[in-house]
Write a protein that holds these residues in place. Structure first.
Motif, PDB file in Angstrom:
ATOM      1  N   SER A 182       0.828  -1.200   0.000  1.00  0.00           N
ATOM      2  CA  SER A 182       0.000   0.000   0.000  1.00  0.00           C
ATOM      3  C   SER A 182       0.865   1.255   0.000  1.00  0.00           C
ATOM      4  N   ARG A 183       1.940   1.240   0.811  1.00  0.00           N
ATOM      5  CA  ARG A 183       2.832   2.406   0.838  1.00  0.00           C
ATOM      6  C   ARG A 183       3.542   2.598  -0.489  1.00  0.00           C
ATOM      7  N   SER A 184       3.892   1.505  -1.151  1.00  0.00           N
ATOM      8  CA  SER A 184       4.601   1.615  -2.435  1.00  0.00           C
ATOM      9  C   SER A 184       3.713   2.224  -3.507  1.00  0.00           C
ATOM     10  N   ASN A 235      12.309   4.965  -4.700  1.00  0.00           N
ATOM     11  CA  ASN A 235      13.613   5.366  -5.226  1.00  0.00           C
ATOM     12  C   ASN A 235      14.639   4.310  -4.836  1.00  0.00           C
ATOM     13  N   PRO A 236      15.133   3.541  -5.799  1.00  0.00           N
ATOM     14  CA  PRO A 236      16.114   2.496  -5.476  1.00  0.00           C
ATOM     15  C   PRO A 236      17.418   3.096  -4.947  1.00  0.00           C
ATOM     16  N   VAL A 237      18.055   2.347  -4.080  1.00  0.00           N
ATOM     17  CA  VAL A 237      19.384   2.698  -3.576  1.00  0.00           C
ATOM     18  C   VAL A 237      20.365   1.745  -4.253  1.00  0.00           C
ATOM     19  N   TYR A 238      21.050   2.244  -5.279  1.00  0.00           N
ATOM     20  CA  TYR A 238      21.910   1.369  -6.080  1.00  0.00           C
ATOM     21  C   TYR A 238      23.252   1.141  -5.395  1.00  0.00           C
ATOM     22  N   GLU A 239      23.703  -0.095  -5.549  1.00  0.00           N
ATOM     23  CA  GLU A 239      25.003  -0.478  -5.019  1.00  0.00           C
ATOM     24  C   GLU A 239      25.546  -1.626  -5.864  1.00  0.00           C
ATOM     25  N   ASN A 240      26.822  -1.883  -5.723  1.00  0.00           N
ATOM     26  CA  ASN A 240      27.443  -2.991  -6.455  1.00  0.00           C
ATOM     27  C   ASN A 240      27.071  -4.304  -5.777  1.00  0.00           C
ATOM     28  N   ARG A 281      19.766  -3.917  -3.627  1.00  0.00           N
ATOM     29  CA  ARG A 281      19.836  -5.283  -3.098  1.00  0.00           C
ATOM     30  C   ARG A 281      18.519  -5.690  -2.440  1.00  0.00           C
ATOM     31  N   HIS A 282      17.907  -4.785  -1.687  1.00  0.00           N
ATOM     32  CA  HIS A 282      16.664  -5.114  -0.986  1.00  0.00           C
ATOM     33  C   HIS A 282      15.528  -5.368  -1.982  1.00  0.00           C
ATOM     34  N   MET A 283      15.389  -4.493  -2.965  1.00  0.00           N
ATOM     35  CA  MET A 283      14.315  -4.671  -3.953  1.00  0.00           C
ATOM     36  C   MET A 283      14.479  -5.969  -4.719  1.00  0.00           C
ATOM     37  N   LEU A 284      15.700  -6.250  -5.148  1.00  0.00           N
ATOM     38  CA  LEU A 284      15.933  -7.495  -5.882  1.00  0.00           C
ATOM     39  C   LEU A 284      15.628  -8.701  -5.007  1.00  0.00           C
ATOM     40  N   VAL A 317       5.798  -7.225  -7.290  1.00  0.00           N
ATOM     41  CA  VAL A 317       6.993  -7.541  -8.091  1.00  0.00           C
ATOM     42  C   VAL A 317       7.088  -6.615  -9.302  1.00  0.00           C
ATOM     43  N   ARG A 318       5.976  -6.411  -9.973  1.00  0.00           N
ATOM     44  CA  ARG A 318       6.005  -5.543 -11.159  1.00  0.00           C
ATOM     45  C   ARG A 318       6.351  -4.105 -10.767  1.00  0.00           C
ATOM     46  N   GLN A 319       5.835  -3.639  -9.623  1.00  0.00           N
ATOM     47  CA  GLN A 319       6.183  -2.296  -9.162  1.00  0.00           C
ATOM     48  C   GLN A 319       7.679  -2.168  -8.921  1.00  0.00           C
ATOM     49  N   LEU A 320       8.263  -3.165  -8.275  1.00  0.00           N
ATOM     50  CA  LEU A 320       9.692  -3.101  -7.969  1.00  0.00           C
ATOM     51  C   LEU A 320      10.531  -3.191  -9.239  1.00  0.00           C
ATOM     52  N   VAL A 321      10.138  -4.055 -10.172  1.00  0.00           N
ATOM     53  CA  VAL A 321      10.873  -4.177 -11.434  1.00  0.00           C
ATOM     54  C   VAL A 321      10.824  -2.864 -12.206  1.00  0.00           C
ATOM     55  N   THR A 322       9.657  -2.227 -12.216  1.00  0.00           N
ATOM     56  CA  THR A 322       9.522  -0.934 -12.885  1.00  0.00           C
ATOM     57  C   THR A 322      10.395   0.120 -12.214  1.00  0.00           C
ATOM     58  N   ALA A 323      10.437   0.106 -10.881  1.00  0.00           N
ATOM     59  CA  ALA A 323      11.276   1.065 -10.155  1.00  0.00           C
ATOM     60  C   ALA A 323      12.752   0.863 -10.485  1.00  0.00           C
ATOM     61  N   LEU A 324      13.162  -0.365 -10.797  1.00  0.00           N
ATOM     62  CA  LEU A 324      14.545  -0.664 -11.170  1.00  0.00           C
ATOM     63  C   LEU A 324      14.799  -0.497 -12.664  1.00  0.00           C
ATOM     64  N   LYS A 325      13.848   0.145 -13.363  1.00  0.00           N
ATOM     65  CA  LYS A 325      13.979   0.409 -14.805  1.00  0.00           C
ATOM     66  C   LYS A 325      14.089  -0.882 -15.608  1.00  0.00           C
ATOM     67  N   GLY A 326      13.299  -1.880 -15.223  1.00  0.00           N
ATOM     68  CA  GLY A 326      13.330  -3.148 -15.923  1.00  0.00           C
ATOM     69  C   GLY A 326      11.959  -3.540 -16.440  1.00  0.00           C
ATOM     70  N   SER A 327      11.879  -4.726 -17.007  1.00  0.00           N
ATOM     71  CA  SER A 327      10.625  -5.262 -17.517  1.00  0.00           C
ATOM     72  C   SER A 327      10.509  -6.720 -17.097  1.00  0.00           C
ATOM     73  N   ILE A 328       9.269  -7.195 -16.982  1.00  0.00           N
ATOM     74  CA  ILE A 328       9.023  -8.579 -16.587  1.00  0.00           C
ATOM     75  C   ILE A 328       8.022  -9.193 -17.540  1.00  0.00           C
ATOM     76  N   ARG A 329       8.304 -10.410 -17.970  1.00  0.00           N
ATOM     77  CA  ARG A 329       7.410 -11.156 -18.847  1.00  0.00           C
ATOM     78  C   ARG A 329       7.183 -12.548 -18.260  1.00  0.00           C
ATOM     79  N   VAL A 330       6.021 -13.112 -18.566  1.00  0.00           N
ATOM     80  CA  VAL A 330       5.680 -14.420 -18.034  1.00  0.00           C
ATOM     81  C   VAL A 330       5.289 -15.335 -19.186  1.00  0.00           C
TER      82      VAL A 330
END
Length: 452
Positions: A291-293, A299-304, A340-343, A419-432
């Protein structure tokens, strides 16, 4: 509700068909009206051209050109009553003529000129020059705002004019002549002149059909959302009732059956209650986090991140799951830049679904592929699969594959939506990809612009 919706769709379909038929009839009526007006204007121009041609071929009396035009008519001859006239056979008999001069009203001057020129043409029997008549006809057409090209044909001994034909008869010859005008590429002109009305009509038909189609989609979606809301309420009620029942039973055992006096029983009930409360807390937190998302942008926190280490860390959460075979085939050197957390949340939800929807032993394979411009994560299971008609909706909020009134698999229908929200936030796409009875494959693709 279903019958009412079918009735609404029936009314909408009848309305759409009525609109389309009205628009088609309007286009046809407009085409027919334009054609009739065009033929009527061209016939008038041809008759005017024949009159002008006659005027050009004959010299009219000068009295018709005066300020007050007149026309003099020969009435009759009168015998000469002069008594001095010689009445001999060789003498010429004298007579006098009677004429009448008529003033011509300027309002009817053109008709009088046309009549006189027609009489002169009939008297002289001059041949008809089609080239001259064609030039006059073209000038007359331009005066009537018609720029189409016509050809003129002369037909002798013919008086009848067919309906819809541009033609006029010339009656000042001994034998009647029919002048017929034929437009070059007439159908093309009529089609071009009706193009704009037809285009407007087509747009109206398309807009009407599109509006009705959009309305049907909205109604279907609203019904689906209503069903999903009802299912969500039923699911969450069912999922909450189980822990509440367990807690009530354990509390009753502690309060009424003396379990609190037995340390072993007390510890067992407390551990059970703690486990139930942890599960309940996790479920509530998942719903609140989802609900909060939706309310705020994530905003993702990117790291190696070493992808293999992250996947193994998630897999350890499922080590205690019975009948699970998890296969990981990822290059240990694959390093990415991500949250890392989103993934991790994405993988947890995908693995949790794969386990829940795999009857018997769950066999899950996780692989990763490295491409020149992107990288891809694949989660594949051998579970029961998803029916093809359900695939477009599985990422919708609260949507669950219909299983009737049975609740064999726990869940609220928010996992894949999250999952789709998080993938979108990471600038990605998901297919099934899935078929009933053949397992399910999720492919997550991310651009390398977000890699190291």
């Amino acid at each position: 509700m279903k019958k009412r919706l079918q009735f609404v769709f029936l009314i909408a379909a009848v309305t759409a068909c009525g609109i389309i038929l009205c628009q088609l009839y309007w286009v046809y009526f407009n085409y027919k009206t334009r054609k009739e007006n065009f033929i009527q204007t061209a016939n008038y121009a041809l008759r005017q051209s024949i009159d002008q041609y006659q005027l050009a071929q004959n010299k009219l009396p000068t009295s018709l050109k005066h300020k007050n035009p007149t026309l003099t008519f020969f009435m009759r001859t009168l015998p000469d009553n002069d008594p001095m006239a010689l009445d001999t056979p060789d003498s010429k008999r004298r007579f006098s003529a009677e004429f009448a001069t008529v003033a011509v009203d300027r309002q009817h001057l053109s008709e009088v000129k046309a009549l006189v020129s027609r009489l002169l043409s009939q008297q002289k029997h001059l041949p008809l020059n089609l080239d001259t008549l064609t030039r006059i006809f073209n000038r007359q057409l331009r005066r009537n705002y018609l720029t189409q090209e016509f050809r003129l044909y002369a037909h002798k001994n013919q008086k009848s004019i067919s309906p819809g034909q541009v033609a006029a008869t010339v009656n000042f010859y001994k034998d009647p002549v029919l002048i017929r005008a034929e437009m070059v590429d007439g159908h093309h002109y009529l089609m071009v002149s009706n193009f704009l009305p037809a285009l407007v009509s087509s747009l109206m038909v398309l807009l009407s059909a599109g509006s009705l189609y959009y309305m049907s989609r909205i109604i279907n979606r609203q019904m689906m959302l209503d069903t999903m809301k009802t299912d969500f309420i039923n699911n969450i009620t069912h999922e909450l009732r189980t822990p509440v029942t367990i807690l009530k039973s354990s509390n009753e055992a502690l309060a009424s059956f003396g379990a609190a006096d037995d340390p072993e029983s007390l510890n067992r009930y407390l551990r059970m209650n703690a486990s139930v409360l942890d599960t309940l807390d996790t479920d509530i937190e998942r719903i609140l986090e989802f609900s909060r998302s939706e309310e705020r942008k994530q905003n993702p926190v990117y790291e190696n991140v070493m992808l293999l280490d992250t996947v193994r860390q998630v897999a350890r959460r499922f080590e205690m799951t019975d009948n699970l075979k998890l296969q990981i085939a990822i290059d240990s050197s694959l390093e990415i830049k991500t949250d890392r957390h989103m993934l991790g949340v994405i993988l947890v939800n995908l693995l949790d679904n794969a386990i829940k929807y795999s009857p018997g032993r769950a066999v899950i394979e996780i692989t990763a592929e490295d491409f020149p411009q992107s990288w891809q994560l694949v989660v594949r299971d051998q579970g029961q699969g998803i029916p093809r008609p359900e695939l477009p909706y599985i990422f919708e909020k609260f949507y669950r594959v219909s299983t009737g009134d049975l609740h064999e698999v726990k869940g609220y229908g928010i996992g894949l939506a999250y999952v789709r929200q998080l993938v979108t936030a990471l600038k990605g796409s998901i297919r099934v990809y899935s078929e009933l009875g053949s397992g399910t494959t999720f492919k997550l693709k991310f651009d390398k612009a977000w890699r190291i």
